[in-house]
Write an enzyme that holds these catalytic residues in place. Sequence first.
Site, PDB file in Angstrom:
ATOM      1  N   ASN A  10      34.378  43.771  43.596  1.00  0.00           N
ATOM      2  CA  ASN A  10      34.677  42.982  42.399  1.00  0.00           C
ATOM      3  C   ASN A  10      35.744  43.743  41.611  1.00  0.00           C
ATOM      4  OD1 ASN A  10      34.755  41.561  40.034  1.00  0.00           O
ATOM      5  ND2 ASN A  10      32.630  41.937  39.444  1.00  0.00           N
ATOM      6  N   TRP A  11      36.965  43.246  41.697  1.00  0.00           N
ATOM      7  CA  TRP A  11      38.079  43.964  41.042  1.00  0.00           C
ATOM      8  C   TRP A  11      38.070  43.771  39.535  1.00  0.00           C
ATOM      9  CZ3 TRP A  11      42.951  42.882  44.623  1.00  0.00           C
ATOM     10  CH2 TRP A  11      42.699  43.417  45.893  1.00  0.00           C
ATOM     11  N   LYS A  12      37.282  42.825  39.040  1.00  0.00           N
ATOM     12  CA  LYS A  12      37.247  42.531  37.601  1.00  0.00           C
ATOM     13  C   LYS A  12      38.677  42.291  37.091  1.00  0.00           C
ATOM     14  CE  LYS A  12      32.902  44.997  37.402  1.00  0.00           C
ATOM     15  NZ  LYS A  12      31.924  45.794  36.662  1.00  0.00           N
ATOM     16  N   HIS A  96      27.639  36.998  36.715  1.00  0.00           N
ATOM     17  CA  HIS A  96      27.837  38.430  36.486  1.00  0.00           C
ATOM     18  C   HIS A  96      27.417  38.776  35.048  1.00  0.00           C
ATOM     19  CE1 HIS A  96      29.583  42.392  36.157  1.00  0.00           C
ATOM     20  NE2 HIS A  96      29.647  42.407  37.477  1.00  0.00           N
ATOM     21  N   GLU A  98      28.643  40.715  32.936  1.00  0.00           N
ATOM     22  CA  GLU A  98      29.741  40.754  31.956  1.00  0.00           C
ATOM     23  C   GLU A  98      30.065  39.339  31.464  1.00  0.00           C
ATOM     24  OE1 GLU A  98      32.396  43.004  34.443  1.00  0.00           O
ATOM     25  OE2 GLU A  98      31.081  44.735  34.215  1.00  0.00           O
ATOM     26  N   GLU A 168      22.210  43.385  40.163  1.00  0.00           N
ATOM     27  CA  GLU A 168      23.019  44.391  39.474  1.00  0.00           C
ATOM     28  C   GLU A 168      22.340  44.782  38.155  1.00  0.00           C
ATOM     29  OE1 GLU A 168      27.409  44.086  40.881  1.00  0.00           O
ATOM     30  OE2 GLU A 168      27.151  42.825  39.122  1.00  0.00           O
ATOM     31  N   GLY A 174      29.103  50.515  35.989  1.00  0.00           N
ATOM     32  CA  GLY A 174      30.187  51.280  35.377  1.00  0.00           C
ATOM     33  C   GLY A 174      29.719  52.520  34.639  1.00  0.00           C
ATOM     34  N   SER A 214      27.431  51.069  40.230  1.00  0.00           N
ATOM     35  CA  SER A 214      27.855  52.423  40.594  1.00  0.00           C
ATOM     36  C   SER A 214      27.646  52.756  42.070  1.00  0.00           C
ATOM     37  CB  SER A 214      27.173  53.460  39.686  1.00  0.00           C
ATOM     38  OG  SER A 214      27.550  53.238  38.337  1.00  0.00           O
ATOM     39  N   GLY A 235      32.133  47.563  41.996  1.00  0.00           N
ATOM     40  CA  GLY A 235      33.185  47.436  40.995  1.00  0.00           C
ATOM     41  C   GLY A 235      34.207  48.550  41.148  1.00  0.00           C
ATOM     42  N   GLY A 236      34.075  49.593  40.335  1.00  0.00           N
ATOM     43  CA  GLY A 236      35.062  50.671  40.263  1.00  0.00           C
ATOM     44  C   GLY A 236      35.496  51.214  41.618  1.00  0.00           C
TER      45      GLY A 236
HETATM   46  P1  13P Z   1      30.536  49.350  39.196  1.00  0.00           P
HETATM   47  O1  13P Z   1      30.481  49.499  40.698  1.00  0.00           O
HETATM   48  O2  13P Z   1      31.847  49.765  38.617  1.00  0.00           O
HETATM   49  O3  13P Z   1      29.349  49.986  38.539  1.00  0.00           O
HETATM   50  O4  13P Z   1      30.438  47.773  38.897  1.00  0.00           O
HETATM   51  C1  13P Z   1      29.448  47.029  39.498  1.00  0.00           C
HETATM   52  C2  13P Z   1      29.725  45.595  39.279  1.00  0.00           C
HETATM   53  O5  13P Z   1      29.666  45.107  38.161  1.00  0.00           O
HETATM   54  C3  13P Z   1      30.111  44.788  40.436  1.00  0.00           C
HETATM   55  O6  13P Z   1      30.102  43.437  40.131  1.00  0.00           O
END
Ligand code: 13P
Length: 251
Positions: A10-12, A96, A98, A168, A174, A214, A235-236
Amino acid sequence: MARKNVAAGNWKMNTNISQGIELAQTISNAGRDKEVLVILAVPFTHIFALQKKVKTSSKVILAAQTCHHKTSGAYTGEISPTMLADMKVPYVVLGHSERREYNHENNSLLAAKLRAALDAGLKVIFCCGESLEIRKAGTHISYVKTQLTESLFQLDAQEMKNIVIAYEPIWAIGTGETASPVQAQDMHAAIRDMLRKKYGKRVADNTSILYGGSVKGSNAKELFGQADVDGGLVGGASLNGQEFVQIINSF
Ligand code: 13P
């Protein structure tokens, strides 16, 4: 049919188009140790360029990070599921944390988005997960059950073939703090049990449940080694091509 191993990035709201192309090429060109479904959830602005420049086909497939719950109309700035289907984007991420937090997406809106996405022919990565407060109170399993019951569980057993679930925990997103393999396994087993009760053994056994929060190259193997963890939503670490390839090869 056994469930699939899935590595989803997920590149956000990250990368420009040329960085996105380079990243997707690194991932699609890398060797694979095992059969893994690799999905990249990219910004809307990148989809067209990635389809043109990267061999998306079977090695890497694309997802959008959200979509609207209507097919068209006066909704300035929104993208509909039929627009994504028209672009031949196979997957969309819904629910998600967020989006739930910053865009006020609740379970009933997510039910409408799920309906619209499936009606448009999209597959969905559906996210759920609790806050730290709920985890500390010990009510995380019933919280996730409510999230699924009020949105996902409107679907019938046939439609569940088009769903990947991503658990998640918000406290692990994050933050660098990952759920322990045991914490992840406990929740995944609980979700699979909910699926079994609602839809029966076949759907429960065939639905991929991903862990997100993470996930890194260094912890993916242990997480993915848990009986009910079928992969990750990353994510990251998905923004680093080499590290994401390491995660893909952690099954
Ligand atoms: P991180 O891997 O950066 O913690 O993010 C997880 C995420 O929100 C994937 O959708």
